[in-house]
Design a protein around this motif. Sequence first.
Motif, mmCIF file in Angstrom:
data_model
loop_
_atom_site.group_PDB
_atom_site.id
_atom_site.type_symbol
_atom_site.label_atom_id
_atom_site.label_comp_id
_atom_site.label_asym_id
_atom_site.label_seq_id
_atom_site.Cartn_x
_atom_site.Cartn_y
_atom_site.Cartn_z
ATOM 1 N N ILE A 1 0.860 -1.191 0.000
ATOM 2 C CA ILE A 1 0.000 0.000 0.000
ATOM 3 C C ILE A 1 0.893 1.236 0.000
ATOM 4 O O ILE A 1 1.933 1.245 0.672
ATOM 5 C CB ILE A 1 -0.940 -0.017 1.228
ATOM 6 N N ASP A 2 0.505 2.258 -0.778
ATOM 7 C CA ASP A 2 1.313 3.479 -0.764
ATOM 8 C C ASP A 2 0.767 4.439 0.294
ATOM 9 O O ASP A 2 -0.306 4.231 0.863
ATOM 10 C CB ASP A 2 1.384 4.121 -2.164
ATOM 11 N N LYS A 3 1.541 5.498 0.536
ATOM 12 C CA LYS A 3 1.177 6.402 1.642
ATOM 13 C C LYS A 3 -0.159 7.100 1.388
ATOM 14 O O LYS A 3 -0.965 7.261 2.300
ATOM 15 C CB LYS A 3 2.280 7.444 1.834
ATOM 16 N N ALA A 4 -0.413 7.490 0.132
ATOM 17 C CA ALA A 4 -1.648 8.231 -0.154
ATOM 18 C C ALA A 4 -2.864 7.340 0.103
ATOM 19 O O ALA A 4 -3.884 7.799 0.658
ATOM 20 C CB ALA A 4 -1.635 8.711 -1.601
ATOM 21 N N THR A 5 -2.775 6.069 -0.268
ATOM 22 C CA THR A 5 -3.914 5.154 -0.057
ATOM 23 C C THR A 5 -4.090 4.876 1.432
ATOM 24 O O THR A 5 -5.220 4.837 1.945
ATOM 25 C CB THR A 5 -3.693 3.846 -0.847
ATOM 26 N N LEU A 6 -2.973 4.704 2.124
ATOM 27 C CA LEU A 6 -3.068 4.442 3.562
ATOM 28 C C LEU A 6 -3.662 5.653 4.293
ATOM 29 O O LEU A 6 -4.422 5.510 5.253
ATOM 30 C CB LEU A 6 -1.676 4.078 4.104
ATOM 31 N N LYS A 7 -3.339 6.830 3.785
ATOM 32 C CA LYS A 7 -3.891 8.065 4.393
ATOM 33 C C LYS A 7 -5.420 8.061 4.301
ATOM 34 O O LYS A 7 -6.111 8.497 5.231
ATOM 35 C CB LYS A 7 -3.305 9.282 3.661
ATOM 36 N N ILE B 1 10.157 -4.665 2.473
ATOM 37 C CA ILE B 1 9.896 -3.563 1.539
ATOM 38 C C ILE B 1 11.211 -3.088 0.941
ATOM 39 O O ILE B 1 12.152 -2.765 1.675
ATOM 40 C CB ILE B 1 9.185 -2.391 2.275
ATOM 41 N N SER B 2 11.269 -3.062 -0.395
ATOM 42 C CA SER B 2 12.474 -2.524 -1.032
ATOM 43 C C SER B 2 12.169 -1.190 -1.722
ATOM 44 O O SER B 2 13.063 -0.405 -1.991
ATOM 45 C CB SER B 2 13.044 -3.526 -2.042
ATOM 46 N N ASP B 3 10.892 -0.930 -2.009
ATOM 47 C CA ASP B 3 10.497 0.321 -2.648
ATOM 48 C C ASP B 3 10.505 1.436 -1.593
ATOM 49 O O ASP B 3 9.696 1.416 -0.650
ATOM 50 C CB ASP B 3 9.087 0.121 -3.229
ATOM 51 N N ALA B 4 11.424 2.383 -1.766
ATOM 52 C CA ALA B 4 11.644 3.411 -0.735
ATOM 53 C C ALA B 4 10.439 4.320 -0.532
ATOM 54 O O ALA B 4 10.360 5.042 0.471
ATOM 55 C CB ALA B 4 12.864 4.240 -1.092
ATOM 56 N N THR B 5 9.480 4.318 -1.460
ATOM 57 C CA THR B 5 8.334 5.225 -1.301
ATOM 58 C C THR B 5 7.241 4.614 -0.409
ATOM 59 O O THR B 5 6.323 5.310 0.001
ATOM 60 C CB THR B 5 7.699 5.566 -2.668
ATOM 61 N N LEU B 6 7.327 3.313 -0.145
ATOM 62 C CA LEU B 6 6.241 2.648 0.603
ATOM 63 C C LEU B 6 6.415 2.846 2.116
ATOM 64 O O LEU B 6 7.542 2.830 2.616
ATOM 65 C CB LEU B 6 6.217 1.148 0.287
ATOM 66 N N GLU C 1 3.730 6.458 9.967
ATOM 67 C CA GLU C 1 4.299 7.444 9.032
ATOM 68 C C GLU C 1 3.186 8.323 8.458
ATOM 69 O O GLU C 1 3.455 9.304 7.770
ATOM 70 C CB GLU C 1 5.036 6.726 7.893
ATOM 71 N N ILE C 2 1.939 7.937 8.711
ATOM 72 C CA ILE C 2 0.797 8.664 8.146
ATOM 73 C C ILE C 2 0.215 9.597 9.210
ATOM 74 O O ILE C 2 -0.069 9.168 10.339
ATOM 75 C CB ILE C 2 -0.304 7.666 7.688
#
Length: 409
Positions: free
Chosen positions: A193-199, A222-227, A233-234
Amino acid sequence: MAFLNEGYLKLKAGYLFPEIGRRVREYQTAHPDARIIRMGIGDVTRPLAPSVIKAFHEAVEEMGNESTFKGYGPEQGYEFLRKAIVDNEFISRGVNIDIDEIFISDGSKCDTGNILDIFGKNNRVAIADPVYPVYVDTNVMDGRTGPMLENGYYENIVYMPCKEENNFLPQIPSQPVDIIYLCFPNNPTGATIDKATLKKWVDFALEHRAIILYDAAYEAYISDATLPHSIFEIEGARECAIEFRSFSKTAGFTGTRCAYTILPKSVKAYDPQGNAHPLHALWLRRQTTKFNGVSYPVQKAAAAIYTDTGKKEVRDTIAYYMENAAIMRKSLESVGFKVFGGINAPYLWVKTKDNMGSWEFFDYLLHKLQIVGTPGAGFGPSGEGYIRFSAFANRDSVLEFTDRIKKLA
Ligand code: MLT
């Protein structure tokens, strides 16, 4: 006359992994020479890291010496471990968590079940489908559901189907709910899940005064630094989320047992009169009453993953498993399988061959190739038609897996 907890009578099947174990044992007994490759339960195979073992040994020595011996420890965990967690997992990511908001435990499976002790039975619970079965079963045991319906859903649970067309992401329910289970990176689908969706989930929870139970047991993959690694973090999550983390998959503690729950003091739930109460106090009361803490040597061993050497060793092990995942993914795709997950998660979620049912494909793989996966249907009705492979096997088994899978070309 003693009365039983009727919730248990509502459970329709045995717990998933013992059932798989039973089928595999039955096959092995009938075929004693078969070399079975186990990619079913997500159990680790790499030994504990050298720095973890060293700390473990040293702590055991302390327990054998009168001047350093320790009896009962703090129920919520030793401060050295809680501080190491706060510094390394949260402050390093700019997340504000206090040491006393961390509760050390013997596992996230236990914590996600036990947390229900502090919630009323009248809460409406939203759960993804497919899902880690513990969330559903513990609610059934706890009397928060009706019976199982014909479609395989328990009455009173709000299910959130996760399918290919929605990238295996739960959709925000159209009705208010009180408790929401989210797990990212996801078990079983490997979705992230990305930050915008989790928000959006956090906003929904705040709007409905609901609580998100966020299972982050696989965040180390997690390897994708944007996740996001943590729901904290939200913005706003400190008011509505409880997070579960574990050393099991992060550092090979499935047999050693160590995990933790993060419960911010700002998370509140309501009494029937509508008065808000911080859940932190209730969980502290629950843990100090029903739990005597994780053993000192285990907590010392866990803290060792935050030393410089420990960090590197743990990273290397995770890289090993993720290379397994890449090898498995490639071989499955090379013979035409549609594969999801396995990139920021140690699980591959694979569409079965020729639209076979999950259990049918499980039996087919066991009998034809002596490979064990986990049938997707075991995680819920929307898992039907999928099988999950775990990337936690050793490399030899993974290479053998790829050789055998090629026979399906
Ligand atoms: C799994 O295979 O889903 C996991 O091993 C379950 C767990 O961590 O309890």
